[in-house]
Design a protein around this motif. Structure first.
Motif, PDB file in Angstrom:
ATOM      1  N   MET A  35      40.816  22.296  40.840  1.00 39.46           N
ATOM      2  CA  MET A  35      40.372  23.435  41.651  1.00 39.46           C
ATOM      3  C   MET A  35      39.090  24.015  41.067  1.00 39.46           C
ATOM      4  SD  MET A  35      42.250  27.019  42.246  1.00 39.46           S
ATOM      5  CE  MET A  35      43.405  26.256  43.334  1.00 39.46           C
ATOM      6  N   ARG A  73      36.044  26.763  40.886  1.00 39.54           N
ATOM      7  CA  ARG A  73      35.881  28.165  41.217  1.00 39.54           C
ATOM      8  C   ARG A  73      34.968  28.323  42.428  1.00 39.54           C
ATOM      9  NH1 ARG A  73      33.193  31.792  36.777  1.00 39.54           N
ATOM     10  NH2 ARG A  73      31.365  31.678  38.052  1.00 39.54           N
ATOM     11  N   HIS A  86      36.826  28.089  45.819  1.00 40.90           N
ATOM     12  CA  HIS A  86      37.885  28.986  46.245  1.00 40.90           C
ATOM     13  C   HIS A  86      37.606  30.455  45.979  1.00 40.90           C
ATOM     14  CE1 HIS A  86      40.030  25.433  47.164  1.00 40.90           C
ATOM     15  NE2 HIS A  86      40.076  25.030  45.914  1.00 40.90           N
ATOM     16  N   THR A  87      36.548  30.754  45.294  1.00 43.78           N
ATOM     17  CA  THR A  87      36.290  32.151  44.983  1.00 43.78           C
ATOM     18  C   THR A  87      36.034  32.963  46.245  1.00 43.78           C
ATOM     19  OG1 THR A  87      34.885  33.659  43.769  1.00 43.78           O
ATOM     20  CG2 THR A  87      33.833  31.683  44.611  1.00 43.78           C
ATOM     21  N   ARG A  88      36.449  34.226  46.206  1.00 38.30           N
ATOM     22  CA  ARG A  88      36.135  35.140  47.309  1.00 38.30           C
ATOM     23  C   ARG A  88      34.739  35.707  47.126  1.00 38.30           C
ATOM     24  NH1 ARG A  88      40.285  39.895  48.222  1.00 38.30           N
ATOM     25  NH2 ARG A  88      39.877  40.405  46.045  1.00 38.30           N
ATOM     26  N   LEU A  89      34.266  35.669  45.885  1.00 37.97           N
ATOM     27  CA  LEU A  89      32.990  36.313  45.582  1.00 37.97           C
ATOM     28  C   LEU A  89      31.840  35.457  46.102  1.00 37.97           C
ATOM     29  CD1 LEU A  89      33.742  37.431  41.910  1.00 37.97           C
ATOM     30  CD2 LEU A  89      34.035  38.721  44.020  1.00 37.97           C
ATOM     31  N   TRP A  95      23.880  39.173  44.677  1.00 37.36           N
ATOM     32  CA  TRP A  95      24.138  39.922  43.435  1.00 37.36           C
ATOM     33  C   TRP A  95      22.933  40.754  43.040  1.00 37.36           C
ATOM     34  CZ3 TRP A  95      28.979  40.321  42.752  1.00 37.36           C
ATOM     35  CH2 TRP A  95      29.832  39.280  43.143  1.00 37.36           C
ATOM     36  N   LEU A 119      23.063  43.834  45.243  1.00 42.31           N
ATOM     37  CA  LEU A 119      24.110  44.787  44.828  1.00 42.31           C
ATOM     38  C   LEU A 119      23.718  45.498  43.527  1.00 42.31           C
ATOM     39  CD1 LEU A 119      26.830  46.043  45.414  1.00 42.31           C
ATOM     40  CD2 LEU A 119      27.937  44.095  44.290  1.00 42.31           C
ATOM     41  N   ARG A 159      29.070  41.235  38.860  1.00 41.51           N
ATOM     42  CA  ARG A 159      30.038  40.283  39.436  1.00 41.51           C
ATOM     43  C   ARG A 159      31.487  40.622  39.042  1.00 41.51           C
ATOM     44  NH1 ARG A 159      32.529  35.494  38.539  1.00 41.51           N
ATOM     45  NH2 ARG A 159      32.717  34.126  40.349  1.00 41.51           N
ATOM     46  N   LEU A 197      32.583  43.736  40.913  1.00 38.96           N
ATOM     47  CA  LEU A 197      32.982  43.560  42.314  1.00 38.96           C
ATOM     48  C   LEU A 197      34.353  42.883  42.400  1.00 38.96           C
ATOM     49  CD1 LEU A 197      31.825  43.953  45.285  1.00 38.96           C
ATOM     50  CD2 LEU A 197      31.601  41.476  45.244  1.00 38.96           C
ATOM     51  N   ALA A 198      34.567  41.911  41.524  1.00 34.28           N
ATOM     52  CA  ALA A 198      35.864  41.217  41.524  1.00 34.28           C
ATOM     53  C   ALA A 198      36.995  42.205  41.254  1.00 34.28           C
ATOM     54  CB  ALA A 198      35.856  40.107  40.481  1.00 34.28           C
ATOM     55  N   TRP A 245      37.407  44.749  44.187  1.00 30.52           N
ATOM     56  CA  TRP A 245      37.974  44.136  45.395  1.00 30.52           C
ATOM     57  C   TRP A 245      39.488  43.988  45.280  1.00 30.52           C
ATOM     58  CZ3 TRP A 245      35.148  39.390  47.966  1.00 30.52           C
ATOM     59  CH2 TRP A 245      35.501  39.336  49.321  1.00 30.52           C
ATOM     60  N   GLU A 246      39.989  44.032  44.058  1.00 26.31           N
ATOM     61  CA  GLU A 246      41.441  44.008  43.886  1.00 26.31           C
ATOM     62  C   GLU A 246      42.059  45.364  44.190  1.00 26.31           C
ATOM     63  OE1 GLU A 246      43.148  41.399  43.508  1.00 26.31           O
ATOM     64  OE2 GLU A 246      41.443  40.060  43.179  1.00 26.31           O
ATOM     65  N   ARG A 262      35.389  43.907  51.176  1.00 23.86           N
ATOM     66  CA  ARG A 262      34.262  43.702  50.272  1.00 23.86           C
ATOM     67  C   ARG A 262      33.283  44.867  50.354  1.00 23.86           C
ATOM     68  NH1 ARG A 262      30.512  38.511  50.910  1.00 23.86           N
ATOM     69  NH2 ARG A 262      29.009  39.930  51.848  1.00 23.86           N
ATOM     70  N   VAL A 315      48.281  24.765  39.812  1.00 28.47           N
ATOM     71  CA  VAL A 315      47.544  25.289  40.958  1.00 28.47           C
ATOM     72  C   VAL A 315      46.748  24.189  41.658  1.00 28.47           C
ATOM     73  CG1 VAL A 315      45.757  26.927  41.652  1.00 28.47           C
ATOM     74  CG2 VAL A 315      47.406  27.541  39.912  1.00 28.47           C
ATOM     75  N   ASP A 316      46.333  23.186  40.858  1.00 31.43           N
ATOM     76  CA  ASP A 316      45.490  22.136  41.424  1.00 31.43           C
ATOM     77  C   ASP A 316      46.152  21.417  42.591  1.00 31.43           C
ATOM     78  OD1 ASP A 316      44.109  21.152  38.201  1.00 31.43           O
ATOM     79  OD2 ASP A 316      43.789  22.876  39.493  1.00 31.43           O
ATOM     80  N   MET A 360      44.878  25.100  49.328  1.00 31.75           N
ATOM     81  CA  MET A 360      44.241  26.408  49.230  1.00 31.75           C
ATOM     82  C   MET A 360      44.490  27.296  50.441  1.00 31.75           C
ATOM     83  SD  MET A 360      42.869  27.826  46.861  1.00 31.75           S
ATOM     84  CE  MET A 360      42.650  29.586  46.897  1.00 31.75           C
ATOM     85  N   ILE A 387      47.724  28.780  50.074  1.00 30.47           N
ATOM     86  CA  ILE A 387      47.721  29.697  48.927  1.00 30.47           C
ATOM     87  C   ILE A 387      47.179  31.060  49.345  1.00 30.47           C
ATOM     88  CG2 ILE A 387      46.637  30.184  46.707  1.00 30.47           C
ATOM     89  CD1 ILE A 387      46.830  27.304  46.010  1.00 30.47           C
ATOM     90  N   ARG A 418      44.195  35.960  41.081  1.00 27.34           N
ATOM     91  CA  ARG A 418      42.847  35.775  41.648  1.00 27.34           C
ATOM     92  C   ARG A 418      41.788  35.736  40.557  1.00 27.34           C
ATOM     93  NH1 ARG A 418      43.066  40.009  46.288  1.00 27.34           N
ATOM     94  NH2 ARG A 418      43.690  38.784  48.075  1.00 27.34           N
ATOM     95  N   LEU A 464      41.275  31.924  40.417  1.00 30.14           N
ATOM     96  CA  LEU A 464      40.294  31.688  41.485  1.00 30.14           C
ATOM     97  C   LEU A 464      38.881  32.085  41.092  1.00 30.14           C
ATOM     98  CD1 LEU A 464      42.322  32.869  44.619  1.00 30.14           C
ATOM     99  CD2 LEU A 464      42.335  30.654  43.464  1.00 30.14           C
ATOM    100  N   GLU A 465      38.752  33.197  40.387  1.00 34.60           N
ATOM    101  CA  GLU A 465      37.399  33.675  40.065  1.00 34.60           C
ATOM    102  C   GLU A 465      36.914  33.181  38.704  1.00 34.60           C
ATOM    103  OE1 GLU A 465      36.004  34.746  42.455  1.00 34.60           O
ATOM    104  OE2 GLU A 465      37.407  35.800  43.740  1.00 34.60           O
TER     105      GLU A 465
END
Lengths: 100, 183
Positions: A1, A3, A6-9, A16, A19, B31, B34-35, B38-39, B44, B112-113, B117, B120, B136, B140-141
């Motif tokens: 997987m 990043r 699948h990242t939302r960012l 960036w 922002l 970065r 924001l991550a 966002w939680e 966003r 997770v692999d 997705m 998920i 996340r 993910l991040e």
């Protein structure tokens, strides 16, 4: 997987930058915010109310004590001297005349 | 965020009024900020507002930063407060009581692999807020459990535990989904 997949960012570096710039503007702009702009609307409403109350409190007693026309006491006062405001004005005019 | 001491150094310089240091600090932290935001907020756009307000507040309050301590926990505490004020959803961060389930199996690392997705993403939304955030941020991040801990105001061990539980819950949910989809 990965990043990146699948990242939302956002992946866009420009995003960036934008922002960060926006955050910096907010930080440095707030630093120079004039003191009056930090007053809330409620503060303004309170201040305006206070001014109105003060003006009212100042005017009402003077209206009550103002002599009515035809009042014998008032007539006596008026004949003895001009109203204070008028006297002051006349005095100022006389001083100006004298200065010329 | 990758170099803690570098961030601390920038924060110290910014505290002394160095605007350039603060600019670099903002670019370094935007970065993860924001991550983390966002939680705590639903969209966003909301998270961007939280980030902006956080940096503005941090700049104003830098004099209160104790330079003998790491900057990141202090920064993310402010961010969480800003987000909390924005949403007024204080109960979101109620912690799930921890058990002695602190060890993460090696098998979990690769678990997770094998998950799809798309499924998920749906299942992740059903996790508890803390499990979702830990999963996340770390899976993910790509943040380390230590970095995620700073963001969330918990220890890295707590992050690992919640991420582990999240993966376990996700696997169970996805198994259920597959079973219900079978003819």
């Amino acid at each position: 997987m990965s990043r990146e997949t699948h990242t939302r960012l956002p992946d866009d570096p420009a995003y960036w930058d934008r922002l960060a710039e926006r955050s910096l503007r907010a930080a440095f702009h707030e630093e120079h915010t004039p003191w009056w702009s930090v007053l809330s609307d409620w503060s303004f409403a309170f201040a305006a109310s206070a001014v109105l109350v003060l003006v009212g409190a100042t005017l009402l007693p003077s209206q009550r004590s103002a002599p009515a026309a035809g009042d014998p006491v008032a007539e006596g006062l008026l004949t003895n001297s001009a109203p204070p405001a008028e006297s002051v004005l006349l005095r100022l005019l006389a001083m100006q005349e004298a200065a010329r | 965020m990758s170099n803690e001491s570098d961030v601390d150094r920038l924060a110290r310089r910014a505290r002394n009024g160095d605007r350039h240091a603060f600019e670099v600090l903002v670019r370094r932290l935007v970065r993860p900020a924001l991550a983390a935001a966002w939680e705590l907020v639903p969209t966003r756009e909301d998270a961007e507002d939280v980030v902006q307000d956080t940096f503005a507040r941090v700049w104003r309050q830098l004099q209160r930063y104790d330079t003998t301590r790491p900057f990141a926990p202090w920064f993310f505490t402010i961010l969480r407060n800003v987000a909390r004020n924005a949403t007024r959803r204080d109960r979101r961060w109620d912690m799930v009581p921890l058990t002695d389930e602190t060890m993460v199996d090696d098998e979990e690392q690769g678990a997770v692999d094998v998950l799809e997705m798309e499924r998920i993403q749906v299942a992740v939304e059903q996790l508890s807020p803390m499990q979702r955030a830990c999963f996340r941020l770390t899976e993910l991040e790509g943040f380390s459990s230590s970095e995620a801990g700073d963001m969330l105001g918990v220890s890295d061990a707590t992050v690992r535990v919640h991420a582990h539980r999240a993966k376990k819950a996700l696997r169970a949910r996805l198994r259920e989904q597959r079973e219900t989809e079978l003819p």
